[in-house]
Design a protein around this motif. Structure first.
Motif, PDB file in Angstrom:
ATOM      1  N   PHE A  15       0.844  -1.193   0.000  1.00 47.41           N
ATOM      2  CA  PHE A  15       0.000   0.000   0.000  1.00 47.41           C
ATOM      3  C   PHE A  15       0.878   1.242   0.000  1.00 47.41           C
ATOM      4  CE2 PHE A  15      -2.639  -3.351   1.579  1.00 47.41           C
ATOM      5  CZ  PHE A  15      -3.898  -3.078   1.054  1.00 47.41           C
ATOM      6  N   ASP A  16       0.334   2.313  -0.560  1.00 49.09           N
ATOM      7  CA  ASP A  16       1.048   3.592  -0.494  1.00 49.09           C
ATOM      8  C   ASP A  16       1.109   4.094   0.940  1.00 49.09           C
ATOM      9  OD1 ASP A  16       1.332   3.813  -3.366  1.00 49.09           O
ATOM     10  OD2 ASP A  16      -0.785   4.363  -3.433  1.00 49.09           O
ATOM     11  N   VAL A  17       0.002   3.919   1.662  1.00 48.42           N
ATOM     12  CA  VAL A  17      -0.090   4.395   3.041  1.00 48.42           C
ATOM     13  C   VAL A  17      -0.755   3.312   3.887  1.00 48.42           C
ATOM     14  CG1 VAL A  17      -0.927   6.217   4.586  1.00 48.42           C
ATOM     15  CG2 VAL A  17      -0.396   6.760   2.203  1.00 48.42           C
ATOM     16  N   VAL A  18      -0.156   3.012   5.030  1.00 53.54           N
ATOM     17  CA  VAL A  18      -0.761   2.110   6.006  1.00 53.54           C
ATOM     18  C   VAL A  18      -1.013   2.916   7.279  1.00 53.54           C
ATOM     19  CG1 VAL A  18      -0.520  -0.006   7.354  1.00 53.54           C
ATOM     20  CG2 VAL A  18       0.442   0.118   5.042  1.00 53.54           C
ATOM     21  N   VAL A  19      -2.274   2.964   7.707  1.00 52.22           N
ATOM     22  CA  VAL A  19      -2.676   3.736   8.873  1.00 52.22           C
ATOM     23  C   VAL A  19      -3.073   2.770   9.985  1.00 52.22           C
ATOM     24  CG1 VAL A  19      -4.257   5.489   9.764  1.00 52.22           C
ATOM     25  CG2 VAL A  19      -3.510   5.582   7.374  1.00 52.22           C
ATOM     26  N   ILE A  20      -2.556   3.011  11.166  1.00 50.69           N
ATOM     27  CA  ILE A  20      -2.814   2.146  12.317  1.00 50.69           C
ATOM     28  C   ILE A  20      -3.658   2.918  13.317  1.00 50.69           C
ATOM     29  CG2 ILE A  20      -1.751   0.829  14.193  1.00 50.69           C
ATOM     30  CD1 ILE A  20       0.823   0.825  12.346  1.00 50.69           C
ATOM     31  N   GLY A  21      -4.889   2.472  13.533  1.00 48.85           N
ATOM     32  CA  GLY A  21      -5.813   3.176  14.403  1.00 48.85           C
ATOM     33  C   GLY A  21      -6.655   4.166  13.628  1.00 48.85           C
ATOM     34  N   SER A  22      -7.795   4.550  14.226  1.00 49.17           N
ATOM     35  CA  SER A  22      -8.751   5.372  13.468  1.00 49.17           C
ATOM     36  C   SER A  22      -9.372   6.483  14.301  1.00 49.17           C
ATOM     37  CB  SER A  22      -9.862   4.470  12.905  1.00 49.17           C
ATOM     38  OG  SER A  22     -10.548   3.798  13.952  1.00 49.17           O
ATOM     39  N   GLY A  23      -8.692   6.892  15.379  1.00 50.86           N
ATOM     40  CA  GLY A  23      -9.212   7.962  16.220  1.00 50.86           C
ATOM     41  C   GLY A  23      -8.905   9.344  15.668  1.00 50.86           C
ATOM     42  N   PHE A  24      -8.889  10.346  16.548  1.00 46.61           N
ATOM     43  CA  PHE A  24      -8.699  11.729  16.118  1.00 46.61           C
ATOM     44  C   PHE A  24      -7.461  11.897  15.236  1.00 46.61           C
ATOM     45  CE2 PHE A  24     -11.626  12.680  19.562  1.00 46.61           C
ATOM     46  CZ  PHE A  24     -12.345  13.730  19.039  1.00 46.61           C
ATOM     47  N   GLY A  25      -6.318  11.355  15.680  1.00 44.79           N
ATOM     48  CA  GLY A  25      -5.089  11.554  14.934  1.00 44.79           C
ATOM     49  C   GLY A  25      -5.172  11.010  13.527  1.00 44.79           C
ATOM     50  N   SER A  26      -5.561   9.744  13.390  1.00 40.11           N
ATOM     51  CA  SER A  26      -5.600   9.096  12.086  1.00 40.11           C
ATOM     52  C   SER A  26      -6.693   9.667  11.196  1.00 40.11           C
ATOM     53  CB  SER A  26      -5.824   7.594  12.264  1.00 40.11           C
ATOM     54  OG  SER A  26      -4.764   6.994  12.956  1.00 40.11           O
ATOM     55  N   ALA A  27      -7.890   9.835  11.741  1.00 42.77           N
ATOM     56  CA  ALA A  27      -9.026  10.264  10.926  1.00 42.77           C
ATOM     57  C   ALA A  27      -8.829  11.670  10.378  1.00 42.77           C
ATOM     58  CB  ALA A  27     -10.313  10.173  11.741  1.00 42.77           C
ATOM     59  N   PHE A  28      -8.356  12.589  11.208  1.00 40.81           N
ATOM     60  CA  PHE A  28      -8.146  13.951  10.712  1.00 40.81           C
ATOM     61  C   PHE A  28      -6.950  14.020   9.757  1.00 40.81           C
ATOM     62  CE2 PHE A  28     -11.207  15.010  13.886  1.00 40.81           C
ATOM     63  CZ  PHE A  28     -11.785  16.192  13.447  1.00 40.81           C
ATOM     64  N   PHE A  29      -5.946  13.180   9.996  1.00 38.71           N
ATOM     65  CA  PHE A  29      -4.843  13.112   9.033  1.00 38.71           C
ATOM     66  C   PHE A  29      -5.365  12.681   7.669  1.00 38.71           C
ATOM     67  CE2 PHE A  29      -1.610  10.974   6.616  1.00 38.71           C
ATOM     68  CZ  PHE A  29      -0.512  11.804   6.736  1.00 38.71           C
ATOM     69  N   LEU A  30      -6.155  11.612   7.634  1.00 40.24           N
ATOM     70  CA  LEU A  30      -6.675  11.122   6.359  1.00 40.24           C
ATOM     71  C   LEU A  30      -7.610  12.134   5.703  1.00 40.24           C
ATOM     72  CD1 LEU A  30      -7.326   7.314   6.982  1.00 40.24           C
ATOM     73  CD2 LEU A  30      -5.669   8.352   5.408  1.00 40.24           C
ATOM     74  N   HIS A  31      -8.394  12.822   6.521  1.00 41.21           N
ATOM     75  CA  HIS A  31      -9.297  13.842   5.973  1.00 41.21           C
ATOM     76  C   HIS A  31      -8.512  14.862   5.147  1.00 41.21           C
ATOM     77  CE1 HIS A  31     -12.604  16.793   5.859  1.00 41.21           C
ATOM     78  NE2 HIS A  31     -11.655  17.692   6.077  1.00 41.21           N
ATOM     79  N   ALA A  32      -7.392  15.332   5.689  1.00 41.90           N
ATOM     80  CA  ALA A  32      -6.585  16.325   4.973  1.00 41.90           C
ATOM     81  C   ALA A  32      -5.767  15.682   3.864  1.00 41.90           C
ATOM     82  CB  ALA A  32      -5.674  17.053   5.953  1.00 41.90           C
ATOM     83  N   PHE A  33      -5.241  14.512   4.107  1.00 43.37           N
ATOM     84  CA  PHE A  33      -4.392  13.837   3.124  1.00 43.37           C
ATOM     85  C   PHE A  33      -5.166  13.542   1.845  1.00 43.37           C
ATOM     86  CE2 PHE A  33      -2.644   9.949   1.228  1.00 43.37           C
ATOM     87  CZ  PHE A  33      -1.300  10.266   1.122  1.00 43.37           C
ATOM     88  N   GLN A  34      -6.421  13.095   1.986  1.00 48.48           N
ATOM     89  CA  GLN A  34      -7.223  12.732   0.820  1.00 48.48           C
ATOM     90  C   GLN A  34      -7.515  13.924  -0.085  1.00 48.48           C
ATOM     91  OE1 GLN A  34     -10.537  10.925   2.819  1.00 48.48           O
ATOM     92  NE2 GLN A  34      -9.506   8.955   3.070  1.00 48.48           N
ATOM     93  N   LYS A  35      -7.436  15.131   0.462  1.00 46.12           N
ATOM     94  CA  LYS A  35      -7.650  16.330  -0.344  1.00 46.12           C
ATOM     95  C   LYS A  35      -6.404  16.719  -1.138  1.00 46.12           C
ATOM     96  CE  LYS A  35     -11.079  18.310   2.823  1.00 46.12           C
ATOM     97  NZ  LYS A  35     -12.204  18.268   1.877  1.00 46.12           N
TER      98      LYS A  35
END
Length: 480
Positions: A15-35
């Motif tokens: 995978f290009d990105v592997v994210v571990i966990g889905s709380g505030f840190g991960s979810a907000f990171f992905l929110h911005a990263f996907q843009k």
């Protein structure tokens, strides 16, 4: 999007990105990263996805009890939620910013550790996080914490004691900023003030389920639930793979960029199991230090505000005293957590307060591994800095409350936890003082970012979730 993809489907994949966990840190990171860019993303979450309806039916945020995921030498609880959305499920949605001087504790007061950034560096991302969560807030807070944008929603209705305090102390008493909607949004009704914020019956509180599911449902993201990450494989200064368990079996996936966003206990345990155990890894476990008080009022009713906690008072917060003992923040409650007053005709003439002080990161308070390589907490207690700050705050409370007709102040005792796990993978200038840099990138392994409150290098009195979200938004904005 594949929500709850089977482990067998991703095993051995890259995978290009592997994210571990889905709380505030991960979810907000992905929110911005996907843009910013397209990438093939795998998100590994230990828990399951529990919808709001499921949580209401079962009276719980998750089916996986946090106390069963670690052991400790201390009876102190460390609360967190394991499940899709992490702490967004169980938080009370209190969203004050850190005070500007919280970032400069060492340089201003000679204690603790400075953040490797300033309030001004983070301020635009505070605004972004507040916009995403439709934060309700008091515009007067800008006198202490400067703002480049207005709060998205107007403040909640104050209680009568709050209004009296604010009239007398306009520069230090404010309406609590909150992600509990003051006005209905497209996804959320307005706060019902039912006092059950850990599981909001009206779904007015911002959560992953009502505000971040687009992150997990994105077409580039595969979500693998029930997947406990055990270790990171690394070589030649780079993380190469993640090993995780699902259904009693172990699986491996490889990746280019890794985002570690489990909570401060489990993220540290993952690092330790991975032999990424530098001087600061796992050390400095802490949270703010809280105390319950209750004030009997003479002729003034309480509990007429529009949400569970209505006011914040900064009168005991910043100043030269922080060179000797901790800052204190006083929360004004709109809930009768000690019961209504047992005097005829005076049921509501009582004011519950919570005093919270900052704590220092101490090496002995740490996450370690037990004989089975699972998280073990060694905790000796809060720093004397926090304890002495609390003693000062309790002593000065009568003077702080002079705008109110105080009849009696009752000490309701120590709060067992503030449910804010912080500090085990702190940020700093370089490897001599920290695990990650100001951009949340590991000092040695530059394709590893650590997000969430585990990176906090000091402990504000303020609730940390908004700051965790802002830090992740900032970190994602720097990914090329």
């Amino acid at each position: 999007m594949v929500l709850d993809v089977r482990s067998e489907q991703v095993a051995g994949e890259h995978f290009d990105v592997v994210v571990i966990g889905s709380g505030f840190g991960s979810a907000f990171f992905l929110h911005a990263f996907q843009k910013r860019r397209r990438a093939r993303v795998l998100l590994l979450e230990w828990g399951r996805h529990n919808s709001h309806a499921w949580q209401l039916e079962h009276g719980a945020n998750t089916d996986l009890k946090d106390e069963e995921t670690y052991r400790s030498n201390s009876p102190k609880p460390w609360n967190y939620t394991i499940g899709l959305g992490g702490g967004t499920n169980c938080w009370f949605a209190q969203t004050p910013r850190l005070h500007p001087n919280d970032f400069r504790l060492k340089s201003l007061y000679g204690v603790g550790q400075d953040w490797p950034m300033t309030y001004d560096d983070l301020e635009p991302f505070y605004c972004q996080a507040e916009t995403i969560m439709s934060i309700s807030g008091d515009p007067d807070m800008a006198t202490i914490m400067p703002r480049s944008m207005a709060f998205p929603q107007p403040p909640h209705r104050m209680s009568t004691p709050d209004r009296m305090m604010k009239a007398d102390q306009p520069d230090q008493h404010f309406v609590m900023p909150t992600a509990r909607a003051r006005l209905a949004t497209q996804q959320r009704p307005s706060c019902c003030a039912s006092l059950r914020c850990w599981l909001c019956p009206a779904d007015a509180k911002f959560t992953a389920n009502n505000g971040l599911m687009h992150v997990f449902e994105h077409p580039d993201v595969a979500v693998c639930l029930g997947s406990e990450v055990r270790r990171l494989d690394h070589a030649a200064g780079s993380v190469r793979a993640v090993r995780f368990r699902h259904g009693g079996k172990e699986y491996v996936v490889t990746g280019d960029l890794f985002i570690l966003g489990a909570n401060g206990i489990q993220s540290a345990a993952i690092m330790l199991r991975s032999d990424l155990d530098g001087e600061f890894v796992g050390h400095g476990l802490h949270e703010s230090y809280g105390w319950n008080m209750e004030v009997y009022l003479d002729g003034v009713d309480n509990f007429d505000g529009s949400t569970i906690t209505t006011g914040l008072n900064f009168g005991l917060y910043d100043g030269d005293h922080r060179s000797r003992h901790a800052a204190a923040l006083v929360y004004f409650e709109n809930r009768w957590q000690h019961g209504l007053r047992p005097d005829k005709g005076r049921l509501r003439q009582t004011l519950p307060l919570v005093i919270v002080t900052e704590d220092l990161l101490e090496a002995e308070n740490s996450v370690r591994l037990d004989e089975n390589d699972n998280a073990f907490i060694h905790y000796k207690g809060p720093a004397s800095y926090a304890v002495e700050g609390m003693a000062r705050a309790r002593e000065k409370l009568p003077d702080l409350l002079r705008p109110l007709p105080v009849e009696k102040i009752i000490d309701r005792g120590l709060r067992r936890t503030e449910s804010h796990v912080q500090g085990t993978l702190r940020m700093g200038r370089d490897p001599t003082d920290s695990v990650v840099d100001r951009n949340l990138v590991h000092h040695s392994f530059r394709n590893l970012l650590i997000v969430g409150t585990s990176t906090f290098p000091s402990c504000s009195c303020a609730n940390p979730s908004l700051t965790a979200a802002a830090l992740s938004l900032r970190a994602a904005s720097l990914i090329m």
